[in-house]
Design a protein around this motif. Structure first.
Motif, PDB file in Angstrom:
ATOM      1  N   SER A 104       0.832  -1.212   0.000  1.00 15.54           N
ATOM      2  CA  SER A 104       0.000   0.000   0.000  1.00 15.54           C
ATOM      3  C   SER A 104       0.861   1.254   0.000  1.00 15.54           C
ATOM      4  O   SER A 104       0.569   2.229  -0.713  1.00 15.54           O
ATOM      5  CB  SER A 104      -0.927   0.001   1.218  1.00 15.54           C
ATOM      6  N   PHE A 105       1.918   1.224   0.801  1.00 12.12           N
ATOM      7  CA  PHE A 105       2.814   2.387   0.870  1.00 12.12           C
ATOM      8  C   PHE A 105       3.461   2.663  -0.482  1.00 12.12           C
ATOM      9  O   PHE A 105       3.444   3.795  -0.973  1.00 12.12           O
ATOM     10  CB  PHE A 105       3.886   2.144   1.932  1.00 12.12           C
ATOM     11  N   LEU A 106       4.022   1.597  -1.081  1.00  7.84           N
ATOM     12  CA  LEU A 106       4.725   1.777  -2.344  1.00  7.84           C
ATOM     13  C   LEU A 106       3.776   2.211  -3.450  1.00  7.84           C
ATOM     14  O   LEU A 106       4.105   3.083  -4.262  1.00  7.84           O
ATOM     15  CB  LEU A 106       5.433   0.482  -2.735  1.00  7.84           C
ATOM     16  N   ASN A 107       2.587   1.604  -3.489  1.00  6.81           N
ATOM     17  CA  ASN A 107       1.623   1.975  -4.529  1.00  6.81           C
ATOM     18  C   ASN A 107       1.183   3.426  -4.387  1.00  6.81           C
ATOM     19  O   ASN A 107       0.981   4.123  -5.381  1.00  6.81           O
ATOM     20  CB  ASN A 107       0.413   1.047  -4.478  1.00  6.81           C
ATOM     21  N   SER A 108       1.022   3.894  -3.152  1.00  5.21           N
ATOM     22  CA  SER A 108       0.624   5.295  -2.952  1.00  5.21           C
ATOM     23  C   SER A 108       1.732   6.251  -3.364  1.00  5.21           C
ATOM     24  O   SER A 108       1.474   7.331  -3.896  1.00  5.21           O
ATOM     25  CB  SER A 108       0.239   5.535  -1.484  1.00  5.21           C
ATOM     26  N   VAL A 109       2.994   5.838  -3.133  1.00  8.28           N
ATOM     27  CA  VAL A 109       4.138   6.678  -3.512  1.00  8.28           C
ATOM     28  C   VAL A 109       4.337   6.673  -5.022  1.00  8.28           C
ATOM     29  O   VAL A 109       4.598   7.722  -5.639  1.00  8.28           O
ATOM     30  CB  VAL A 109       5.422   6.192  -2.800  1.00  8.28           C
ATOM     31  N   LEU A 110       4.206   5.484  -5.630  1.00 12.41           N
ATOM     32  CA  LEU A 110       4.489   5.349  -7.062  1.00 12.41           C
ATOM     33  C   LEU A 110       3.313   5.718  -7.954  1.00 12.41           C
ATOM     34  O   LEU A 110       3.502   5.898  -9.160  1.00 12.41           O
ATOM     35  CB  LEU A 110       4.913   3.913  -7.376  1.00 12.41           C
ATOM     36  N   GLU A 111       2.124   5.800  -7.388  1.00 10.24           N
ATOM     37  CA  GLU A 111       0.936   6.036  -8.217  1.00 10.24           C
ATOM     38  C   GLU A 111       1.069   7.255  -9.119  1.00 10.24           C
ATOM     39  O   GLU A 111       0.795   7.178 -10.320  1.00 10.24           O
ATOM     40  CB  GLU A 111      -0.297   6.182  -7.318  1.00 10.24           C
ATOM     41  N   PRO A 112       1.501   8.428  -8.586  1.00 11.75           N
ATOM     42  CA  PRO A 112       1.645   9.587  -9.491  1.00 11.75           C
ATOM     43  C   PRO A 112       2.682   9.343 -10.588  1.00 11.75           C
ATOM     44  O   PRO A 112       2.496   9.777 -11.724  1.00 11.75           O
ATOM     45  CB  PRO A 112       2.096  10.720  -8.550  1.00 11.75           C
ATOM     46  N   ILE A 113       3.779   8.635 -10.236  1.00 16.50           N
ATOM     47  CA  ILE A 113       4.839   8.379 -11.209  1.00 16.50           C
ATOM     48  C   ILE A 113       4.343   7.418 -12.281  1.00 16.50           C
ATOM     49  O   ILE A 113       4.517   7.635 -13.480  1.00 16.50           O
ATOM     50  CB  ILE A 113       6.081   7.807 -10.512  1.00 16.50           C
ATOM     51  N   ILE A 114       3.711   6.302 -11.831  1.00 13.37           N
ATOM     52  CA  ILE A 114       3.245   5.287 -12.763  1.00 13.37           C
ATOM     53  C   ILE A 114       2.143   5.842 -13.660  1.00 13.37           C
ATOM     54  O   ILE A 114       2.145   5.634 -14.879  1.00 13.37           O
ATOM     55  CB  ILE A 114       2.752   4.040 -11.998  1.00 13.37           C
ATOM     56  N   SER A 115       1.198   6.559 -13.060  1.00 11.62           N
ATOM     57  CA  SER A 115       0.108   7.125 -13.853  1.00 11.62           C
ATOM     58  C   SER A 115       0.636   8.140 -14.850  1.00 11.62           C
ATOM     59  O   SER A 115       0.205   8.192 -16.007  1.00 11.62           O
ATOM     60  CB  SER A 115      -0.928   7.787 -12.927  1.00 11.62           C
ATOM     61  N   GLY A 116       1.601   8.959 -14.399  1.00 19.57           N
ATOM     62  CA  GLY A 116       2.167   9.963 -15.288  1.00 19.57           C
ATOM     63  C   GLY A 116       3.023   9.373 -16.393  1.00 19.57           C
ATOM     64  O   GLY A 116       3.266  10.017 -17.412  1.00 19.57           O
ATOM     65  N   SER A 117       3.465   8.124 -16.196  1.00 25.40           N
ATOM     66  CA  SER A 117       4.306   7.483 -17.214  1.00 25.40           C
ATOM     67  C   SER A 117       3.499   7.052 -18.425  1.00 25.40           C
ATOM     68  O   SER A 117       4.059   6.862 -19.508  1.00 25.40           O
ATOM     69  CB  SER A 117       5.015   6.258 -16.614  1.00 25.40           C
ATOM     70  N   ASP A 118       2.198   6.860 -18.246  1.00 24.51           N
ATOM     71  CA  ASP A 118       1.346   6.471 -19.370  1.00 24.51           C
ATOM     72  C   ASP A 118       0.960   7.731 -20.139  1.00 24.51           C
ATOM     73  O   ASP A 118      -0.109   8.306 -19.940  1.00 24.51           O
ATOM     74  CB  ASP A 118       0.108   5.739 -18.859  1.00 24.51           C
ATOM     75  N   SER A 119       1.871   8.158 -21.002  1.00 23.87           N
ATOM     76  CA  SER A 119       1.651   9.398 -21.750  1.00 23.87           C
ATOM     77  C   SER A 119       2.204   9.253 -23.157  1.00 23.87           C
ATOM     78  O   SER A 119       2.990   8.346 -23.453  1.00 23.87           O
ATOM     79  CB  SER A 119       2.344  10.581 -21.057  1.00 23.87           C
ATOM     80  N   ILE A 120       1.812  10.165 -24.019  1.00 26.09           N
ATOM     81  CA  ILE A 120       2.287  10.146 -25.402  1.00 26.09           C
ATOM     82  C   ILE A 120       3.792  10.367 -25.450  1.00 26.09           C
ATOM     83  O   ILE A 120       4.488   9.794 -26.299  1.00 26.09           O
ATOM     84  CB  ILE A 120       1.540  11.208 -26.236  1.00 26.09           C
TER      85      ILE A 120
END
Length: 430
Positions: free
Chosen positions: A209-225
């Motif tokens: 849970s900790f890692l997913n909350s920390v990485l969520e902005p990074i991972i979500s932002g990585s899905d980009s053009i």
């Protein structure tokens, strides 16, 4: 001193970045992670197939209110269950495969490492029981993949350290080797299990849970053009100097691709239409958008131009590479034409794939096309890969569009390249 040409500078740059990338991809840890993820692909692919069966048999998917294949409808929930037990538990399977490969690289017992890896992962991620007394298994899915990678590398490292420093229980030589190894592993197991259990249970720290909350902005932002186009550019750049860009770079993004495809699969099973799924780059590293756009723009146009060429060598090579090319097996073209280190073809090779990927991303980000929710083998022809992975036949638009873009970009460079071959033939005859 002779001034370097633009092409020489371009090649120097490619070689400069390829060396550290190659070394990084071949480190014990990264190699083991990629190999371990590759090893569980059959499990994930079978789960994806049954998710496709669910889509075909479920009236809740799409807007028609009717199943595409009604005879599958009675088993739709069973299909979802099988998908949850395969794709939905990928981290659990990886907790066996990654330690096995890492142990091979570290030259310790693969059997002990695999058992140690899965047990450590379970102790590190399972924090208690649900209301009915069952074990909580939320972390066995893709959400626990990074925790799996961490526990795999640490547990094998503990095993390796204990063996090297003789922190083991030694049995007499008369004891069978298998029994001796079991006792020798007791102390490393105890250290690894106690560490994982203490963090998760005594300290009550939920790393997933900790890692997913920390990485969520990074991972979500990585899905980009921009991510899609940058990856395409770098992958093709490596191929253009003779290096396997997919293995050296693209495969490193497999953990992200699997997490995204699992999120899409979960959303789809909850009734979200395929064209509204959240992750556009789902499956990257193994399947997905880049497989639809890169080779259909960077290699297919070349095969077409070779087939229609009047040059005997090019025509023969075109027909020879036609079959493998359909299945995006590109080595015969990259190394046979060659594209690698070819001053006439390197630039359009890189440019076509990068541009086509960007336009493909824009198309798939709209409600017009479905997103990938199933993992389909990478060698599937792109005109089948899209429909099978997304359930949407309209995704054929992307490889068709990519082919046209590649053809337009290649044409002026191709004429120069063919002329250079003809000039070379004239010089040889003289």
């Amino acid at each position: 001193m002779k001034k370097k040409s633009t092409m020489d500078k371009f090649t120097d740059f490619a070689l400069k970045i390829s060396e550290p990338l190659g070394k990084f991809a071949n480190t014990d840890a990264i190699f083991s992670i990629v190999s371990g993820l590759t090893a569980v692909m059959p499990i994930i692919m079978i789960g994806s197939i049954f998710l496709i069966f669910y889509v075909l048999g479920s009236p809740d998917v799409g807007t028609s209110g009717k199943a595409l294949l009604p005879f599958l409808s009675p088993w739709t929930q069973n299909f979802v269950w099988l998908n949850n037990a395969t794709l939905g538990m990928m981290a659990l399977y990886c907790s066996v495969a990654i330690p096995y490969t890492f142990a091979e690289r570290k030259k310790v017992s693969t059997k002990s490492a695999s058992l140690m890896g899965i047990a450590t992962f379970i102790l590190f991620t399972v924090g208690g029981l649900d209301s009915e007394g069952g074990i909580l298994i939320n972390s066995f899915s893709a959400s626990g993949l990074f925790a799996c990678i961490l526990t795999s590398l640490i547990s094998v490292s503990i095993l390796k350290w204990c063996i090297e420093h003789n922190v083991t229980i030694k049995m007499p030589s008369s004891v069978p080797p298998n029994v001796g190894m079991a006792f020798a592993s007791l102390i490393p197991y105890a250290i690894s299990f106690t560490l994982a259990w203490s963090i998760r249970s005594l300290l009550n720290f939920d790393f997933v849970s900790f890692l997913n909350s920390v990485l969520e902005p990074i991972i979500s932002g990585s899905d980009s053009i921009w991510t899609a186009m940058l990856l395409s550019f770098l992958v093709l750049l490596l191929w253009s100097i003779g290096l396997h860009g997919d293995n050296m770079l693209l495969s490193l993004f497999t953990p992200f691709g699997l997490m995204w495809i699992n999120q899409n699969a979960e959303a789809l099973s909850n009734g979200v239409p395929a064209n509204e799924l959240p992750q556009i780059l789902a499956g990257i590293g193994q399947t997905g958008l880049l497989r639809l756009s890169i080779w259909t723009s960077a290699v297919w146009p070349l095969i077409f131009l070779m087939v229609i060429s009047k040059n005997k060598f090019l025509k023969t090579l075109g027909w020879t590479t036609f079959g493998p090319g359909i299945f995006t097996i590109v080595e015969p073209v990259v190394y046979g034409l060659p594209i690698a280190l070819n001053p006439f073809l390197m630039i359009p090779f890189i440019l076509s794939g990068t541009v086509a990927t960007g336009i493909g991303y824009l198309l798939m980000s709209t409600p017009l096309l479905g997103k990938f929710y199933a993992l389909v083998p990478w060698a599937t022809p792109p005109f089948l890969l899209g429909p099978l992975g997304t359930g949407d036949w309209k995704t054929i638009i992307i490889p068709v569009m990519a082919f046209i873009i590649g053809l337009v970009i290649y044409l002026p460079f191709w004429r120069l390249y063919v002329k250079s071959l003809e000039d070379g033939a004239v010089e040889e005859s003289v």
